[in-house]
Design an enzyme around this catalytic site. Structure first.
Site, PDB file in Angstrom:
ATOM      1  CD  GLU A   5       4.061   0.550   6.840  1.00  0.00           C
ATOM      2  OE1 GLU A   5       5.030   0.740   7.604  1.00  0.00           O
ATOM      3  OE2 GLU A   5       3.590   1.483   6.131  1.00  0.00           O
ATOM      4  CG  ASP A  22      -0.225  -0.007   2.533  1.00  0.00           C
ATOM      5  OD1 ASP A  22       0.692  -0.838   2.698  1.00  0.00           O
ATOM      6  OD2 ASP A  22      -0.555   0.809   3.419  1.00  0.00           O
TER       7      ASP A  22
END
Length: 381
Positions: free
Chosen positions: A141, A80
């Site tokens: 994350e 991400d």
């Protein structure tokens, strides 16, 4: 060592063009899975996304080693990125890649993803001697280490790991990170008409402001920071606001200092609200736990040996940020954070990929898997 700049750069330019904000990594995960399957690798996917409301689980790739009696090694990068990440237009300028300035680039952490993809190709092509590898591409994350927190650890056996999620120089090794506790408060006042009868109301924003103004915030000391990052409340300018919500955090390498700072923030919110005739409801939770890897621990010795092969000496670093490494360490996997070539993350104007550093990161990763196998075998013997 057949590290190919053109291949690495092609991967990177492809992946950064695919939007992957936290919780919406499905498209980039499919692209990464396709690359892994083209190498003949089997890709597993856990259900981490369901744990935090995301659309995608973590990707797990297990690579058999060609050396006997070596324990598995964990390698990680996250899929991400922060926003804005729609319509990324990467611009290659010599040894750097940047966005066109309207979005982030996404080198954090697609550079790390591409380091691991190129590592896997090099291992196949160069016959490097290594033990089994457990490659984990995490999700979520950036918004709370969610993928690592919801990772299905029953699928892993590694007790040592390396996270590729930092910037140059290549010999910078992050071996210590703080704990973070998050805070969410609802401060209640009393609504009233702001023009007709303001004296009948209690301004919740004002109560919260008094508490925040009295807080120790920013850099508290060398080990500790604190911040109020979100304030939201109120309905209209002609209504005395009866509710405001506050989000904040504190971080420290010292658990005692962290608890003292959080208690200080909570006490002020509660006491200032009460003094003004309102009340505060405060929720506190641990976002992640601190870790510290010593130079004598196996991950640090492995990095030192790998860097030595490159003619470099490690620079042991302490960070004030959190990463998936915090969560891995909390689960008993001793983990440090390494360079992947990303620079100035989260900034549309300044984020860069340093291509030579990224390629050095691949070289370092190759040496890591080889050195870990040798050190682990010697310790077992």
């Amino acid at each position: 060592m057949p590290i190919r700049r053109d291949r690495f750069l092609a991967d990177f330019l492809e992946l950064v063009r695919i939007p992957s904000p936290s919780g919406h990594e499905g498209k980039v995960a499919q692209a990464v899975k396709a690359k892994l399957k083209a190498m003949g690798l089997t890709v597993e996917e856990d259900e981490a996304g369901k744990g935090f409301g995301g659309e995608q689980g973590n990707l797990i790739v297990k690579v058999a080693g060609n050396l006997p009696d070596v324990p598995p090694l964990l390698l990680n990068a996250h899929l991400d990125t922060v926003v804005p990440c729609e319509g990324v237009n990467p611009v290659v300028e010599g040894d750097k890649v940047r966005s066109d300035g309207t979005t982030i680039l996404g080198a954090d952490n697609k550079a790390g993803v591409c380091v691991l993809l190129e590592l896997l190709r090099v291992l196949q092509e160069d016959g490097v001697q290594h033990g089994p590898l457990e490659i984990v591409f995490t999700v979520g994350e950036e918004t709370g280490l969610h993928g690592a927190k919801h990772l299905d650890y029953s699928r892993l056996q590694a007790k040592v790991g390396f996270v590729f999620d930092s910037g140059p120089p290549i010999n910078q090794v992050i071996v210590q990170a703080p704990s973070q506790k998050s805070l969410r408060a609802k401060v209640y006042g009393k609504a009233a008409h702001a023009g007709v009868s303001p004296e009948k109301g209690i301004n919740a924003i004002q109560l919260a402001a008094r508490a925040i103004a009295a807080m120790r915030l920013g850099r508290i000391d060398a080990e500790t920071t604190a911040n109020i990052g979100i304030i939201k409340g109120g309905l209209a300018t002609n209504i005395v606001p009866e509710l405001v919500e506050i989000h904040g955090e504190a971080r420290s390498h010292d658990p005692r200092k962290l608890d003292e700072q959080i208690a200080h923030m909570v006490t002020l919110l509660e006491s200032e609200a009460q003094k003004g005739g309102g009340k505060a409801e405060v929720e506190v939770w641990e976002a992640y736990r601190a870790f510290r890897i010593n130079e004598t621990d196996l991950p640090a010795r492995t990095v030192a040996a790998a860097l030595n092969r490159m003619g470099l000496t490690p620079q042991w670093q302490i960070t004030g940020g959190g990463s998936d490494a915090n969560v891995f360490n909390a689960h008993g996997i001793q983990t440090v954070i390494l360079c992947c070539g990303q620079e100035n993350p989260h900034s549309p104007e300044n984020e860069r990929l340093d291509i030579p550093s990224a390629l050095q990161s691949v070289e370092l990763a190759v040496h890591l898997v080889a050195e870990f196998a040798q050190l682990a075998r010697s310790e077992k013997a």
